[in-house]
Design an enzyme around this catalytic site. Structure first.
Site, short mmCIF file in Angstrom:
data_model
loop_
_atom_site.label_atom_id
_atom_site.label_comp_id
_atom_site.label_asym_id
_atom_site.label_seq_id
_atom_site.Cartn_x
_atom_site.Cartn_y
_atom_site.Cartn_z
N ARG A 1 0.85 -1.20 0.00
CA ARG A 1 0.00 0.00 0.00
C ARG A 1 0.88 1.24 0.00
NH1 ARG A 1 -4.98 -1.76 -1.33
NH2 ARG A 1 -5.39 -3.72 -0.25
N ILE B 1 15.08 18.57 -19.35
CA ILE B 1 13.97 19.23 -18.65
C ILE B 1 14.45 19.74 -17.29
CG2 ILE B 1 11.81 18.66 -17.42
CD1 ILE B 1 11.00 17.07 -19.94
N ARG C 1 7.26 8.03 -20.88
CA ARG C 1 7.49 7.04 -19.81
C ARG C 1 7.17 7.63 -18.43
NH1 ARG C 1 13.96 6.99 -18.41
NH2 ARG C 1 14.32 9.16 -18.92
N LYS D 1 30.00 17.40 -20.35
CA LYS D 1 30.06 17.33 -18.88
C LYS D 1 29.94 15.88 -18.42
CE LYS D 1 27.89 16.79 -15.55
NZ LYS D 1 28.12 15.49 -14.81
N LEU E 1 33.15 15.67 -10.40
CA LEU E 1 33.83 14.70 -9.53
C LEU E 1 33.09 14.54 -8.20
CD1 LEU E 1 37.38 16.19 -10.24
CD2 LEU E 1 36.46 14.08 -11.22
N ASP F 1 22.39 17.90 -13.12
CA ASP F 1 21.53 18.80 -13.91
C ASP F 1 21.65 20.24 -13.41
OD1 ASP F 1 20.61 16.66 -15.41
OD2 ASP F 1 18.93 16.29 -14.07
N1 LIG Z 1 28.71 15.29 -1.66
C1 LIG Z 1 28.84 16.45 -2.31
N2 LIG Z 1 29.20 17.59 -1.66
C2 LIG Z 1 29.31 18.76 -2.28
N3 LIG Z 1 29.09 18.92 -3.60
C3 LIG Z 1 28.74 17.84 -4.31
C4 LIG Z 1 28.60 16.54 -3.73
N4 LIG Z 1 28.22 15.67 -4.70
C5 LIG Z 1 28.14 16.38 -5.84
N5 LIG Z 1 28.44 17.68 -5.62
C6 LIG Z 1 28.42 18.79 -6.58
O1 LIG Z 1 27.60 18.47 -7.69
C7 LIG Z 1 28.36 18.45 -8.90
C8 LIG Z 1 27.88 17.36 -9.81
O2 LIG Z 1 27.95 16.14 -9.11
P1 LIG Z 1 28.33 14.74 -9.77
O3 LIG Z 1 29.75 14.72 -10.18
O4 LIG Z 1 27.91 13.72 -8.78
O5 LIG Z 1 27.44 14.76 -11.08
P2 LIG Z 1 26.72 13.55 -11.83
O6 LIG Z 1 27.47 12.29 -11.56
O7 LIG Z 1 26.53 13.98 -13.22
O8 LIG Z 1 25.35 13.55 -11.05
P3 LIG Z 1 23.91 13.02 -11.49
O9 LIG Z 1 23.77 11.72 -10.79
O10 LIG Z 1 23.02 14.09 -10.95
O11 LIG Z 1 23.91 12.92 -12.99
C9 LIG Z 1 29.82 18.31 -8.44
O12 LIG Z 1 30.70 18.86 -9.38
C10 LIG Z 1 29.81 19.07 -7.12
O13 LIG Z 1 29.88 20.47 -7.36
MG LIG Z 2 25.12 13.12 -14.63
#
Ligand SMILES: Nc1ncnc2c1ncn2[C@@H]1O[C@H](COP(=O)(O)OP(=O)(O)OP(=O)(O)O)[C@@H](O)[C@H]1O
Ligand SMILES: [Mg+2]
Length: 317
Positions: A29, A42, A90, A185, A225, A256
């Site tokens: 539920r 989006i 979807r 990116k 990163l 995003d």
């Molecule tokens: N734990 C964290 N603390 C601070 N900043 C973070 C953290 N995780 C992510 N970020 C910020 O968010 C940005 C994008 O994160 P990430 O590298 O995880 O992107 P992604 O893997 O493309 O994410 P998504 O799953 O949303 O596609 C990083 O460059 C950083 O500025």
């Molecule tokens: Mg991503």
């Protein structure tokens, strides 16, 4: 005003609910569902809107789910242009198990686009009255022709606009093979998969990112990163941007938010270094919000100011 358009080839109507405990066979539920717009491009348009800018979200939409998605975006004040398609948009399901606070994310495949619909989408892009930046973000649905991505990038290039790509796998590879992108990116895993290299130190990371730029595949690579921030590589420079430490509520929407913020800053005339810093600030701001909420403007601006002050004070990156 410089115009930003985002393209989402696999948009989604996201629904979120919760259950007491996940167990097989029993009727589970669920709580009253909440609906939200979903899909890479989006969400990039929504992040731009959150940050005080405006972007047109272009996406295929089919069936009642497609109408619902467009309604949700209209209610948020996001400008949209939809291409009607036969298949239903979807629906993705996010379920929180209350007993464990664990989240289960069920991601369905994107609605198939026929060849005629793909051609209509490219024509719609070509017919847009304004196009300076096109952000392509998210996965591809089934049935996309092998030459779709090159034709898409060709259309953008002919319009004299810049393309920004946040995707992985084949889309990323095909786009880079076409060349001439402005910015990609990838996150670290996406870059590893693309390059086939382990990338376990920062020299290797810089080498792979700069290699793409030097090969003429794109003007800039911004590798995100996670908590470590991002690496920006162009022909002229490579710089690490350390993310601020923030209280983590949910990582959903970080990528995003980053892409939205970078694109908005670029559209406002900033250079890549400043835009990348604003992007990192927005990504970290998205971490501070619960669930799938994107970055908030006040948090983003505060973190961006903090990053700039840290650099002005000469703190090591
Ligand atoms: N734990 C964290 N603390 C601070 N900043 C973070 C953290 N995780 C992510 N970020 C910020 O968010 C940005 C994008 O994160 P990430 O590298 O995880 O992107 P992604 O893997 O493309 O994410 P998504 O799953 O949303 O596609 C990083 O460059 C950083 O500025
Ligand atoms: Mg991503």
């Amino acid at each position: 005003m410089t115009s930003i358009v985002t393209l989402t080839l696999s948009p989604a109507l996201d629904s979120a609910t919760s259950i007491a405990r996940l167990c097989p066979d029993a009727k589970l539920r669920c709580s009253e569902p909440r609906y939200a717009p979903g899909g890479g491009g989006i969400n990039v348009a929504r992040a731009i809107h959150q940050l005080g800018g405006s972007a047109l979200a272009l996406f295929p939409a089919g069936g009642p789910t497609g109408l619902h998605l467009a309604d949700l975006l209209a209610a948020e004040g996001i400008p949209c242009q939809t291409l009607p398609i036969d298949a239903w948009t979807r629906e993705c399901l996010n379920v929180v198990e209350q007993a464990s606070a664990q989240q289960y994310r069920f991601v369905l495949p994107g609605a198939r686009l026929s060849e005629a619909e793909q051609a209509q989408l490219l024509a719609a892009l070509d017919d847009l009255p304004e196009l300076d930046y096109l952000v392509v973000s998210g996965s591809l649905p089934a049935g996309i022709a092998a030459d779709f991505i090159p034709r898409l990038l060709q259309t953008v290039a002919q319009r004299g606009a810049r393309s920004i790509l946040d995707s992985s796998g084949d889309v990323l590879r095909q786009a880079l093979d076409f060349g001439g992108l402005y910015l990609i990116k990838p996150n670290l895993n996406e870059l590893r998969a693309l390059s086939g290299e382990d990338i376990d130190d920062s020299d290797q990371l810089i080498g792979v990112a700069r290699g793409l730029v030097e090969a003429g595949k794109c003007a800039a690579v911004l590798v995100s990163l996670g908590p470590q921030g991002a690496l920006l590589a162009t022909r002229e420079l490579s710089e690490r941007i350390i993310a601020p430490t923030v209280r983590k509520l949910s990582t959903v929407g970080a990528g995003d938010s980053l892409v939205g913020a970078v694109t908005l800053k670029l559209a406002l005339g900033a250079g890549l270094s400043e835009a990348a810093r604003y992007g990192v600030a927005a990504g970290s701001a998205a971490i501070m919000t619960a669930g799938s909420e994107l970055c908030r403007r006040a948090d983003t601006d505060r973190l961006f100011a903090w990053l700039q002050a840290r650099e002005a004070a000469g703190a090591p990156d």
